[in-house]
Design an enzyme around this catalytic site. Sequence first.
Site, PDB file in Angstrom:
ATOM      1  CG  HIS A 150      -0.345   0.290   2.514  1.00 55.66           C
ATOM      2  ND1 HIS A 150      -0.021  -0.701   3.411  1.00 55.66           N
ATOM      3  CD2 HIS A 150       0.030   1.466   3.114  1.00 55.66           C
ATOM      4  CE1 HIS A 150       0.502  -0.155   4.509  1.00 55.66           C
ATOM      5  NE2 HIS A 150       0.545   1.154   4.341  1.00 55.66           N
ATOM      6  CG  ASP A 180      -0.179  -4.030   2.708  1.00 59.81           C
ATOM      7  OD1 ASP A 180      -0.115  -3.617   1.529  1.00 59.81           O
ATOM      8  OD2 ASP A 180      -0.102  -3.276   3.694  1.00 59.81           O
ATOM      9  CB  SER A 259       3.388   1.307   6.215  1.00 66.75           C
ATOM     10  OG  SER A 259       2.249   1.561   7.004  1.00 66.75           O
TER      11      SER A 259
END
Length: 307
Positions: A150, A180, A259
């Site tokens: 993402h 992800d 992230s």
Amino acid sequence: MRKTALYSRSAPRPGPTSPSSASDAEARAVPVPDTTARARWQRAAAFLGSPRGLWIAIGVLTLLLLFTLAQALRPGTRALTQEDIDAAVLNTLEKTPLPSPAARAAEVIRPSVVRVTGYRAGKPGADDIEHGVGTGVVIVDKGVILTNLHVVQAADTIKVLFADGLEATASITGAQPENDLAVLQAHKIPDDLIPATMRSTHDLLPGDQVVAVGFPFGIGPSYSAGVISGLKRVFRSPEGKQKLTNLIQFDAAANPGNSGGPLVTADGEVVGIVTAILNPTPARTFLGIAFAVPIENAAAAVGLHPF
């Protein structure tokens, strides 16, 4: 009566000789005191044989005996005990304290962490627009980087900033949407690029110390320490579009920008890729619950399985 002649000790002057001179010299010879070593030993023996010499010898021997006994009874160096060693170590630690486990982990992983930035193409003639900032970790020294999908999936251009300050573009070479995860290949790398060490999660336990590394809100690299809060957790994205399973839950601070960053042990070894935080409020900031994809899944995204 004839007197015995007296002779000087000096050597006679040379003079005429006659056949009878040799025999005359022998006749005139007298004894000379003996000053050789043998004579000195004889005089020493005579002295020691006397009462005075005997008492002096006894005194010397007594002094030697007393000196020998004193040396024998002198206390030697005390052997080191475990208490001595412990005290020395404690004294050293008090003067030069060791770095914390989190500090050691940060130092080990630091060369392998990269800042990942996605850009969207701007209007013709304008600069690209920064789309988002995340984190990545180098796992192969040829510039192979793991991050979150993402972070980069909507970017037209991806740039990575290495620990030594080198910035390079990168491209997506692999993806694992169910976890992800994305794999990046940097187009240029530092000469001395150091990949991170990956570690199996099979023996991780709740309470184990971990460190999360990343660029929260673009600030970093930043390091936060905590513990593993649980294993095999399930997370569903706030939009409900994606469900992630088999996650590592941890309580080290993580925020937007973390992230794709590594979750490492106290030894600086990567056990997961930071993926999400749980916050039911619109703020989407850290409340104490964060998740990471186990490194086994992440390595599989690259085609590696080191465990």
